[in-house]
Design a protein around this motif. Structure first.
Motif, PDB file in Angstrom:
ATOM      1  N   ALA A 124       0.828  -1.209   0.000  1.00 30.70           N
ATOM      2  CA  ALA A 124       0.000   0.000   0.000  1.00 30.70           C
ATOM      3  C   ALA A 124       0.860   1.257   0.000  1.00 30.70           C
ATOM      4  N   LEU A 125       1.911   1.276   0.798  1.00 31.68           N
ATOM      5  CA  LEU A 125       2.807   2.432   0.829  1.00 31.68           C
ATOM      6  C   LEU A 125       3.449   2.644  -0.542  1.00 31.68           C
ATOM      7  N   ALA A 126       3.847   1.554  -1.188  1.00 33.56           N
ATOM      8  CA  ALA A 126       4.468   1.660  -2.507  1.00 33.56           C
ATOM      9  C   ALA A 126       3.467   2.144  -3.541  1.00 33.56           C
ATOM     10  N   ALA A 127       2.243   1.614  -3.489  1.00 33.36           N
ATOM     11  CA  ALA A 127       1.223   1.997  -4.464  1.00 33.36           C
ATOM     12  C   ALA A 127       0.907   3.482  -4.389  1.00 33.36           C
ATOM     13  N   LEU A 128       0.904   4.033  -3.181  1.00 38.27           N
ATOM     14  CA  LEU A 128       0.598   5.458  -2.991  1.00 38.27           C
ATOM     15  C   LEU A 128       1.852   6.328  -2.986  1.00 38.27           C
ATOM     16  N   ASP A 129       2.998   5.713  -3.257  1.00 37.54           N
ATOM     17  CA  ASP A 129       4.275   6.431  -3.362  1.00 37.54           C
ATOM     18  C   ASP A 129       4.608   7.199  -2.083  1.00 37.54           C
ATOM     19  N   ILE A 130       4.404   6.545  -0.942  1.00 37.78           N
ATOM     20  CA  ILE A 130       4.714   7.205   0.335  1.00 37.78           C
ATOM     21  C   ILE A 130       5.573   6.300   1.226  1.00 37.78           C
ATOM     22  N   THR A 131       6.307   5.369   0.620  1.00 35.31           N
ATOM     23  CA  THR A 131       7.177   4.497   1.416  1.00 35.31           C
ATOM     24  C   THR A 131       8.166   5.320   2.235  1.00 35.31           C
ATOM     25  N   HIS A 132       8.643   6.421   1.648  1.00 28.99           N
ATOM     26  CA  HIS A 132       9.630   7.258   2.334  1.00 28.99           C
ATOM     27  C   HIS A 132       9.031   8.003   3.528  1.00 28.99           C
ATOM     28  N   LEU A 133       7.700   7.953   3.663  1.00 28.16           N
ATOM     29  CA  LEU A 133       7.033   8.645   4.768  1.00 28.16           C
ATOM     30  C   LEU A 133       6.590   7.691   5.870  1.00 28.16           C
ATOM     31  N   ARG A 134       6.994   6.450   5.811  1.00 26.04           N
ATOM     32  CA  ARG A 134       6.437   5.444   6.707  1.00 26.04           C
ATOM     33  C   ARG A 134       6.601   5.805   8.179  1.00 26.04           C
ATOM     34  N   ASP A 135       7.709   6.434   8.555  1.00 29.81           N
ATOM     35  CA  ASP A 135       7.954   6.765   9.961  1.00 29.81           C
ATOM     36  C   ASP A 135       7.544   8.201  10.313  1.00 29.81           C
ATOM     37  N   ARG A 136       7.004   8.917   9.352  1.00 29.76           N
ATOM     38  CA  ARG A 136       6.644  10.321   9.574  1.00 29.76           C
ATOM     39  C   ARG A 136       5.379  10.417  10.436  1.00 29.76           C
ATOM     40  N   PRO A 137       5.377  11.245  11.481  1.00 26.47           N
ATOM     41  CA  PRO A 137       4.137  11.482  12.230  1.00 26.47           C
ATOM     42  C   PRO A 137       3.059  12.025  11.297  1.00 26.47           C
ATOM     43  N   THR A 138       1.856  11.522  11.430  1.00 27.62           N
ATOM     44  CA  THR A 138       0.805  11.916  10.496  1.00 27.62           C
ATOM     45  C   THR A 138       0.490  13.410  10.579  1.00 27.62           C
ATOM     46  N   HIS A 139       0.684  14.028  11.768  1.00 26.70           N
ATOM     47  CA  HIS A 139       0.361  15.447  11.891  1.00 26.70           C
ATOM     48  C   HIS A 139       1.402  16.342  11.238  1.00 26.70           C
ATOM     49  N   LEU A 140       2.527  15.766  10.795  1.00 26.16           N
ATOM     50  CA  LEU A 140       3.563  16.542  10.115  1.00 26.16           C
ATOM     51  C   LEU A 140       3.509  16.384   8.597  1.00 26.16           C
ATOM     52  N   LEU A 141       2.503  15.684   8.088  1.00 27.84           N
ATOM     53  CA  LEU A 141       2.364  15.496   6.643  1.00 27.84           C
ATOM     54  C   LEU A 141       1.708  16.716   6.008  1.00 27.84           C
ATOM     55  N   SER A 142       2.027  16.934   4.733  1.00 35.12           N
ATOM     56  CA  SER A 142       1.298  17.949   3.972  1.00 35.12           C
ATOM     57  C   SER A 142      -0.114  17.427   3.687  1.00 35.12           C
ATOM     58  N   PHE A 143      -0.974  18.315   3.193  1.00 41.25           N
ATOM     59  CA  PHE A 143      -2.350  17.902   2.910  1.00 41.25           C
ATOM     60  C   PHE A 143      -2.386  16.770   1.882  1.00 41.25           C
ATOM     61  N   GLY A 144      -1.620  16.902   0.813  1.00 39.89           N
ATOM     62  CA  GLY A 144      -1.595  15.858  -0.202  1.00 39.89           C
ATOM     63  C   GLY A 144      -1.051  14.549   0.343  1.00 39.89           C
ATOM     64  N   GLN A 145      -0.035  14.616   1.186  1.00 43.66           N
ATOM     65  CA  GLN A 145       0.518  13.405   1.801  1.00 43.66           C
ATOM     66  C   GLN A 145      -0.497  12.750   2.724  1.00 43.66           C
ATOM     67  N   ARG A 146      -1.262  13.564   3.457  1.00 44.26           N
ATOM     68  CA  ARG A 146      -2.289  13.000   4.331  1.00 44.26           C
ATOM     69  C   ARG A 146      -3.373  12.293   3.508  1.00 44.26           C
ATOM     70  N   LYS A 147      -3.724  12.871   2.366  1.00 44.87           N
ATOM     71  CA  LYS A 147      -4.690  12.218   1.483  1.00 44.87           C
ATOM     72  C   LYS A 147      -4.179  10.849   1.056  1.00 44.87           C
ATOM     73  N   ARG A 148      -2.922  10.796   0.669  1.00 42.73           N
ATOM     74  CA  ARG A 148      -2.351   9.533   0.203  1.00 42.73           C
ATOM     75  C   ARG A 148      -2.250   8.512   1.340  1.00 42.73           C
ATOM     76  N   ALA A 149      -1.916   8.979   2.527  1.00 46.28           N
ATOM     77  CA  ALA A 149      -1.832   8.064   3.665  1.00 46.28           C
ATOM     78  C   ALA A 149      -3.200   7.476   3.995  1.00 46.28           C
ATOM     79  N   ALA A 150      -4.246   8.300   3.928  1.00 47.45           N
ATOM     80  CA  ALA A 150      -5.589   7.813   4.209  1.00 47.45           C
ATOM     81  C   ALA A 150      -6.020   6.777   3.180  1.00 47.45           C
ATOM     82  N   ILE A 151      -5.700   7.034   1.910  1.00 48.76           N
ATOM     83  CA  ILE A 151      -6.044   6.063   0.864  1.00 48.76           C
ATOM     84  C   ILE A 151      -5.230   4.788   1.034  1.00 48.76           C
ATOM     85  N   ALA A 152      -3.967   4.918   1.428  1.00 47.35           N
ATOM     86  CA  ALA A 152      -3.127   3.731   1.635  1.00 47.35           C
ATOM     87  C   ALA A 152      -3.709   2.830   2.708  1.00 47.35           C
ATOM     88  N   GLY A 153      -4.269   3.424   3.765  1.00 42.74           N
ATOM     89  CA  GLY A 153      -4.893   2.618   4.809  1.00 42.74           C
ATOM     90  C   GLY A 153      -6.044   1.791   4.277  1.00 42.74           C
TER      91      GLY A 153
END
Length: 277
Positions: A124-153
């Motif tokens: 899922a992380l690879a599909a949404l191109d956010i593997t590099h964000l795996r350890d990032r706190p969710t509250h420190l993500l940009s809006f677009g990154q948060r969208k991708r993280a929610a879809i990855a879930g």
């Protein structure tokens, strides 16, 4: 073929309010991209929540693989294993300390072996191109990154139907294109996208469902979204591509049956000009 998910004669009204939906028939079929369109207040969000089991129809039936859904715990678990809804605001969905923890929450709740959970999260992380964000706190993500993280879930749940409420809202053009590219690689997954963007729907969707005061119209996106009367009734603007295509054909600039341009750059190239850098 039996639809994956089907609403038949569905109606719904919130407490002490007028009906939001009446007699809705909607079938979701395997591997199709469906755009759901309508003005604000037309019932798009209600319809998506009915499809995902978040709401129960006041009338009519919701079926999964041709079997009516039961709204007990077992029935809803069965439905939500197959159908995942991602809401418009990612902050309503993300809650864990890190991206990886958030994406892993759903698969872990299924009681899957640790190795299977890890494999789903990685995919899922690879599909949404956010593997590099795996350890990032969710509250420190940009809006677009948060969208991708929610879809990855949701993707980590391996749903057969993925329902997205305005997933491109708030994204810049590059972010929108990257998201559409991502959805294109979810092979075999039926994706339902609610949107106000008719041009996006024409480019992306196989089918369209348009909500108007008279009810829901369902059909091929290329046909339905070229109907100016329907779009007007739904409070939507006519799509750019069909309008330009009709103009070109009317003036002999496009051969009958030839596909019209989907983007301004394609129009420039068609007319023999050079696209701007």
């Amino acid at each position: 073929m039996t639809p994956l998910v089907e609403l038949s004669g569905a109606g719904f009204a919130y407490e002490d309010g007028p009906p939001v939906l009446r007699g809705v028939d909607l079938a979701l079929r395997e591997g199709r991209a469906l755009a759901l369109l309508g003005r604000n207040g037309s019932g798009k969000t209600t319809l998506m929540r009915l499809l995902s089991g978040g709401l129960r129809p006041a009338s009519g039936v919701l079926s999964l693989d041709g079997v009516p859904v039961s709204y007990d715990r077992a029935g809803l678990t069965r439905l939500r294993t197959s159908v995942q809804l991602v809401v418009q605001d990612p902050d309503d969905q993300l809650f864990a300390a890190s991206v990886e923890q958030d994406v892993s929450f759903g698969p872990m709740n299924l009681g899957l072996p640790r190795e299977e959970v890890r494999a789903r999260v990685e995919a899922a992380l690879a599909a949404l191109d956010i593997t590099h964000l795996r350890d990032r706190p969710t509250h420190l993500l940009s809006f677009g990154q948060r969208k991708r993280a929610a879809i990855a879930g949701a993707v980590a749940m391996r749903p057969r139907v993925l329902i997205l409420d305005e997933p491109t809202a708030g994204l810049d053009p590059d972010g929108q294109e990257r998201l559409l590219d991502t959805l294109g690689v979810l092979s075999g997954t039926t994706v339902v996208m609610a949107t106000h963007d008719v041009d996006l729907a024409v480019r992306w969707a196989d089918d369209a469902a348009v909500l108007t005061p008279a009810g829901l119209r369902l059909g091929p996106a290329a046909d339905l979204l070229c109907d100016p009367e329907l779009l007007t009734a739904a409070g939507l603007r006519q799509a750019w591509s069909p309008a330009v295509t009709a103009f070109l054909r009317a003036h002999g600039l496009l051969a009958p049956g030839a596909p019209g341009p989907r983007t301004p750059q394609a129009l420039t190239e068609l007319l023999g000009g050079r696209p701007h850098p």
